[in-house]
Design an enzyme around this catalytic site. Structure first.
Site, PDB file in Angstrom:
ATOM      1  CG  HIS A 312      -2.370   0.109   0.946  1.00  0.00           C
ATOM      2  ND1 HIS A 312      -3.165  -0.981   0.704  1.00  0.00           N
ATOM      3  CD2 HIS A 312      -3.192   1.186   0.871  1.00  0.00           C
ATOM      4  CE1 HIS A 312      -4.409  -0.587   0.507  1.00  0.00           C
ATOM      5  NE2 HIS A 312      -4.457   0.734   0.594  1.00  0.00           N
ATOM      6  CG  ASP A 343       1.542  -1.158  -5.531  1.00  0.00           C
ATOM      7  OD1 ASP A 343       2.023  -1.296  -4.388  1.00  0.00           O
ATOM      8  OD2 ASP A 343       0.322  -1.298  -5.750  1.00  0.00           O
ATOM      9  NE  ARG A 367       2.664   8.209  -0.445  1.00  0.00           N
ATOM     10  CZ  ARG A 367       2.727   6.930  -0.065  1.00  0.00           C
ATOM     11  NH1 ARG A 367       3.147   5.998  -0.907  1.00  0.00           N
ATOM     12  NH2 ARG A 367       2.369   6.584   1.163  1.00  0.00           N
TER      13      ARG A 367
HETATM   14  C1  LIG Z   1      -3.536   8.190  -0.392  1.00  0.00           C
HETATM   15  C2  LIG Z   1      -3.572   6.771  -0.821  1.00  0.00           C
HETATM   16  C3  LIG Z   1      -4.797   6.161  -1.028  1.00  0.00           C
HETATM   17  C4  LIG Z   1      -4.847   4.820  -1.418  1.00  0.00           C
HETATM   18  N1  LIG Z   1      -6.058   4.238  -1.659  1.00  0.00           N
HETATM   19  C5  LIG Z   1      -6.098   2.934  -2.004  1.00  0.00           C
HETATM   20  C6  LIG Z   1      -7.337   2.281  -2.252  1.00  0.00           C
HETATM   21  O1  LIG Z   1      -8.404   2.885  -2.156  1.00  0.00           O
HETATM   22  N2  LIG Z   1      -7.308   0.965  -2.599  1.00  0.00           N
HETATM   23  C7  LIG Z   1      -6.130   0.268  -2.722  1.00  0.00           C
HETATM   24  O2  LIG Z   1      -6.135  -0.928  -3.032  1.00  0.00           O
HETATM   25  N3  LIG Z   1      -4.943   0.888  -2.534  1.00  0.00           N
HETATM   26  C8  LIG Z   1      -4.901   2.181  -2.181  1.00  0.00           C
HETATM   27  N4  LIG Z   1      -3.697   2.797  -1.996  1.00  0.00           N
HETATM   28  C9  LIG Z   1      -2.457   2.066  -2.292  1.00  0.00           C
HETATM   29  C10 LIG Z   1      -2.105   2.213  -3.777  1.00  0.00           C
HETATM   30  O3  LIG Z   1      -2.990   1.475  -4.580  1.00  0.00           O
HETATM   31  C11 LIG Z   1      -0.689   1.693  -4.049  1.00  0.00           C
HETATM   32  O4  LIG Z   1      -0.556   0.406  -3.525  1.00  0.00           O
HETATM   33  C12 LIG Z   1       0.398   2.611  -3.472  1.00  0.00           C
HETATM   34  O5  LIG Z   1       0.014   3.957  -3.575  1.00  0.00           O
HETATM   35  C13 LIG Z   1       1.692   2.364  -4.208  1.00  0.00           C
HETATM   36  O6  LIG Z   1       2.746   3.057  -3.603  1.00  0.00           O
HETATM   37  P1  LIG Z   1       3.267   4.487  -4.104  1.00  0.00           P
HETATM   38  O7  LIG Z   1       2.230   5.481  -3.667  1.00  0.00           O
HETATM   39  O8  LIG Z   1       4.538   4.643  -3.394  1.00  0.00           O
HETATM   40  O9  LIG Z   1       3.395   4.415  -5.595  1.00  0.00           O
HETATM   41  C14 LIG Z   1      -3.641   4.113  -1.601  1.00  0.00           C
HETATM   42  C15 LIG Z   1      -2.419   4.738  -1.392  1.00  0.00           C
HETATM   43  C16 LIG Z   1      -2.370   6.052  -1.006  1.00  0.00           C
HETATM   44  C17 LIG Z   1      -1.030   6.703  -0.803  1.00  0.00           C
END
Ligand SMILES: Cc1cc2nc3c(=O)[nH]c(=O)nc-3n(C[C@H](O)[C@H](O)[C@H](O)COP(=O)(O)O)c2cc1C
Length: 416
Positions: A312, A343, A367
């Site tokens: 995440h 990711d 992000r």
């Molecule tokens: C603010 C935020 C909201 C996110 N919301 C979700 C979501 O609703 N569902 C989900 O599966 N992952 C969610 N994620 C995780 C992203 O899908 C992903 O795994 C992650 O952002 C990847 O890392 P990075 O931000 O360093 O690229 C969220 C991440 C962030 C930072």
């Protein structure tokens, strides 16, 4: 002589001080200085310049600075930081330094083919957009702007939640992959997603069992213990029906999300739920959040169609392991039977290259495109995708890989 820059010079001076053994003995670490100076934890320090248009962007971190300048403090913090003291957030970035790319010279390569096929569908590059919730906090158009950008760039997109699903599908002219998280999705939801034509259900399981939610910190660091959103013009356009939000409410959320000490964490889910959901839908089932060989094997045994190695982005996970470090064991666990996507922490084409060389079929960014969306809307998202692709192209051309399939493990060196 270079012009005096008071902020960066002061920062350099304080960093110099931070390295002093005397201050270390007093418990003042470089990280303490970063916190005091307000350096964004996720960033690799760029200069203080904030770009005014996408044409000025040199790399992904330009978009982080632009998003920071544009968003309210609580929104930026909620999107940018991690949980559990940011350990996993930092580990994601640190993991990339453990591998180096063997760059060759004068290979004469001018074009490379970055296209990949996933579940029989061809995409222009192995870079996809991760599901990001509450995305209208970044830009009022939210998923609609993201969908337009993804369509323009023929990029795989996983949308968080089904609120704007029909609109997004109509706009794209094809259904998106849909992301759900937490407890097992209900049959009614699965039927709705199938009816909308979604080819894949991406179920994020890394928050199950309790995450240390960061909403509390967003409120805390906004400098308010009692945020009257309905009375604040900056908040009430979106939050007018949500009433008052207090720091103590947010702390209860944190405790709730962690679950009680008696083990009553909400949303407990197990592999039998995965099996049940597998049996309830024709959509491809993708589990997001697998970080071990053991779970990769169990996922395959339960009929899962692909896994995403994810924590995440450090937003849920206290493991302290970067996903790039987890990737080799997950790839070994699935043993070629299903695709492994990844990711968390990807900020450049070189990062993407390293994951592909370690066996990932595609790499997701969260992000990076969120910053693009927050700062310049659809244009920002498209430019983020374009920058990552160009950087990947450089790495491919300098390692002799004219296609994604030609990227090999032998082009990476593991740092001792
Ligand atoms: C603010 C935020 C909201 C996110 N919301 C979700 C979501 O609703 N569902 C989900 O599966 N992952 C969610 N994620 C995780 C992203 O899908 C992903 O795994 C992650 O952002 C990847 O890392 P990075 O931000 O360093 O690229 C969220 C991440 C962030 C930072």
């Amino acid at each position: 002589m270079a012009p005096f820059n008071s902020v960066s010079d002061r920062r350099a001076f304080l960093k110099f001080l931070a390295a002093s053994p005397l201050l270390a003995a007093a418990g003042l670490t470089p990280r303490w200085f970063d916190q005091v100076l307000g350096a964004p934890v996720a960033a690799q320090a760029q200069d203080a310049y904030v770009i005014k248009s996408v044409r000025e962007a040199l790399n992904i971190f330009d978009f982080e600075a632009a998003a920071k300048a544009k968003l309210s403090v609580p929104h930026f913090i909620e999107f940018d930081l991690g949980v559990f003291n940011d350990e996993t957030l930092r580990a994601n970035r640190d993991a990339f330094t453990k591998y180096q790319i063997k760059m060759r010279r004068l290979l004469g390569i001018t074009t490379v083919d970055q296209s990949v096929q996933i579940f029989g569908v061809k995409w222009d590059a192995p870079i996809f957009l991760c599901p990001v919730g509450r995305i209208t906090a970044l830009n009022p158009e939210g998923n609609l702007a993201v969908a337009r950008a993804a369509k323009a760039k023929n990029t795989l997109e996983i949308m968080s939640g089904a609120q704007q699903l029909e609109q997004v599908n109509a706009l794209r002219g094809e259904p998106v992959w849909i992301g759900v998280q937490g407890g097992a999705p209900a049959e009614t939801l699965l039927k709705r997603l199938e009816a909308a034509g979604c080819p894949a259900l991406v179920w994020a399981i890394d928050g199950v069992g309790g995450g240390n939610q960061i909403g509390a910190r967003a409120v805390q660091r906004a400098g308010v213990a009692n945020l009257e959103r309905k009375d604040d013009p900056r908040c009430n356009a979106c939050h007018q029906n949500e009433g008052r939000i207090t720091l103590s409410d947010r702390m209860s959320d944190v405790i709730g999300a962690l679950g009680s000490l008696k083990g009553e964490a909400a949303n407990q889910v197990s592999w039998s739920d995965v099996k049940r959901v597998r049996g309830m839908t024709r959509m491809k089932l993708v589990l997001k959040g697998i970080v071990t060989r053991e779970d990769a094997q169990i996922a395959v045994q339960n009929g899962v169609d692909a896994v995403i190695v994810s924590n995440h982005g450090g937003h849920e996970d206290a493991g302290g392991r970067g996903t790039l470090e987890c990737l080799p064991e997950v790839v070994a666990g699935v043993a070629g039977r299903i695709p492994v996507l990844i990711d968390s922490g990807f900020r450049s084409g070189a990062d993407v290259y390293k994951a592909l060389a370690l066996g990932a079929a595609a790499v997701g960014v969260g992000r990076a495109y969120a910053w693009g969306l927050a700062s310049f809307g659809q244009d920002g998202v498209e430019t983020v995708i374009e920058l990552l692709r160009r950087e990947l192209q450089v790495a491919m051309a300098q390692t002799g890989a004219t296609s994604i399939a030609k990227i090999t493990r032998a082009t990476l060196i593991a740092r001792n």
